[in-house]
Design an enzyme around this catalytic site. Structure first.
Site, PDB file in Angstrom:
ATOM      1  N   SER A 254       0.814  -1.218   0.000  1.00  0.00           N
ATOM      2  CA  SER A 254       0.000   0.000   0.000  1.00  0.00           C
ATOM      3  C   SER A 254       0.853   1.276   0.000  1.00  0.00           C
ATOM      4  O   SER A 254       2.016   1.266   0.417  1.00  0.00           O
ATOM      5  CB  SER A 254      -0.901   0.022   1.235  1.00  0.00           C
ATOM      6  OG  SER A 254      -1.551  -1.209   1.384  1.00  0.00           O
TER       7      SER A 254
HETATM    8  N1  SAH Z   1      -0.606  -5.182   3.998  1.00  0.00           N
HETATM    9  C1  SAH Z   1       0.129  -5.475   2.791  1.00  0.00           C
HETATM   10  C2  SAH Z   1      -0.551  -5.009   1.516  1.00  0.00           C
HETATM   11  C3  SAH Z   1      -1.876  -5.661   1.300  1.00  0.00           C
HETATM   12  S1  SAH Z   1      -2.190  -6.169  -0.329  1.00  0.00           S
HETATM   13  C4  SAH Z   1       1.534  -4.881   2.864  1.00  0.00           C
HETATM   14  O1  SAH Z   1       1.866  -4.217   3.840  1.00  0.00           O
HETATM   15  O2  SAH Z   1       2.308  -5.129   1.946  1.00  0.00           O
HETATM   16  C5  SAH Z   1      -3.594  -7.174   0.028  1.00  0.00           C
HETATM   17  C6  SAH Z   1      -3.235  -8.614   0.367  1.00  0.00           C
HETATM   18  O3  SAH Z   1      -4.422  -9.250   0.817  1.00  0.00           O
HETATM   19  C7  SAH Z   1      -2.755  -9.402  -0.841  1.00  0.00           C
HETATM   20  O4  SAH Z   1      -1.503  -9.948  -0.577  1.00  0.00           O
HETATM   21  C8  SAH Z   1      -3.824 -10.484  -1.007  1.00  0.00           C
HETATM   22  O5  SAH Z   1      -3.320 -11.702  -1.471  1.00  0.00           O
HETATM   23  C9  SAH Z   1      -4.389 -10.600   0.394  1.00  0.00           C
HETATM   24  N2  SAH Z   1      -5.736 -11.154   0.493  1.00  0.00           N
HETATM   25  C10 SAH Z   1      -6.781 -11.003  -0.366  1.00  0.00           C
HETATM   26  N3  SAH Z   1      -7.862 -11.675   0.087  1.00  0.00           N
HETATM   27  C11 SAH Z   1      -7.491 -12.258   1.270  1.00  0.00           C
HETATM   28  C12 SAH Z   1      -8.161 -13.101   2.214  1.00  0.00           C
HETATM   29  N4  SAH Z   1      -9.417 -13.490   2.054  1.00  0.00           N
HETATM   30  N5  SAH Z   1      -7.470 -13.490   3.307  1.00  0.00           N
HETATM   31  C13 SAH Z   1      -6.167 -13.132   3.496  1.00  0.00           C
HETATM   32  N6  SAH Z   1      -5.490 -12.365   2.628  1.00  0.00           N
HETATM   33  C14 SAH Z   1      -6.140 -11.931   1.527  1.00  0.00           C
END
Ligand code: SAH
Length: 237
Positions: free
Chosen positions: A89
């Site tokens: 992000s």
């Molecule tokens: N917090 C992260 C960025 C988030 S990107 C950082 O600091 O880099 C969003 C992430 O959520 C992605 O890696 C995606 O694979 C994950 N995601 C999507 N749906 C999800 C779910 N149901 N449970 C867990 N993770 C999920």
């Protein structure tokens, strides 16, 4: 002319020995000053004030959470690709969400969407015990390895589906969701302590960033600003 060329050559070769500091130290300083600039121009300038959030954002080496080809963009004012169609992000969004979470030392925090592990590192830097769930196995494995390498011992990365939360560790003081569900997942509200805070984006394509406070009288919901996160996907089972 000959004198000029000789002087330039002397200058060049002497500089090779004297001016070239070890590469790693030099890079560290460059990244450190980019980090300071990021905090000043992107985060403080937009109104984030919590000193602990600012301290963590200054400390965590964001360039170590992105793929090598994105290293030089690590401190820019935007989200970056981390593979598997996912992103780390934008720094300001991380800071604003963390500030809204009102994290205190010793708190138990659940993160949904580990991605690179950067947000988890920020929370760990603030003294939280972090459990972070990631649905893409490769990302979970990479983030676990990365956080371990960087010494973040108070983060546990779990490969799984964030919609289910993490019953065995519930209840949590704080929950932060960094992928966007269409509605607030009830399992997560259930796993939040009374008195706890949850921050999450809700909606499709452009989402509302929401702060939920769980009181003994019910749920209080506040809107922060619009955001654009990747969707929170459902596991097949
Ligand atoms: N917090 C992260 C960025 C988030 S990107 C950082 O600091 O880099 C969003 C992430 O959520 C992605 O890696 C995606 O694979 C994950 N995601 C999507 N749906 C999800 C779910 N149901 N449970 C867990 N993770 C999920």
């Amino acid at each position: 002319m000959r004198f000029l060329v000789t002087s330039l050559l002397v200058l060049f070769f002497s500089c090779q020995g004297v001016c070239q500091k070890p590469k790693v130290a030099q890079e560290g300083t460059v990244f450190e000053s980019l980090r300071k600039k990021m905090v000043q121009e992107q985060i403080i300038a937009r109104g984030v004030r919590d000193p602990e959030v600012l301290r963590a954002m200054l400390k965590v080496e964001r360039h170590k959470f992105v793929p090598p080809e994105e290293e030089n963009s690590a401190y820019e004012d935007r989200a970056l690709p981390i593979g598997h169609h996912q992103t780390i992000s934008q720094p300001y969004v991380v800071a604003a969400m963390t500030e809204a979470l009102e994290v205190q030392r010793g708190m138990k925090v659940l993160e949904i969407g580990t991605g690179s592990g950067y947000q988890a590192a920020i929370l760990a830097e603030m003294g939280a015990t972090v459990f972070s769930i990631e649905i893409v196995k490769e990302l979970a494995d990479e983030a676990r390895e990365r956080l371990k390498r960087l010494g973040y011992d108070n983060v546990t990365v779990i490969h799984g589906d964030g919609y289910k939360g993490l019953k065995e560790e519930a209840p949590f003081d704080r929950i932060i969701v960094t992928a966007a569900p269409p509605d607030v997942p009830q399992a997560l509200v259930d796993q939040l302590k009374v008195g706890g805070i949850m921050v999450l984006p809700v909606g499709e394509i452009v989402q509302d960033l929401i702060v939920i406070k769980k009181k003994d009288t019910g749920i209080e919901r506040n809107y922060l600003f619009p955001v654009r996160f990747v969707p929170m996907v459902r596991s097949k089972d």
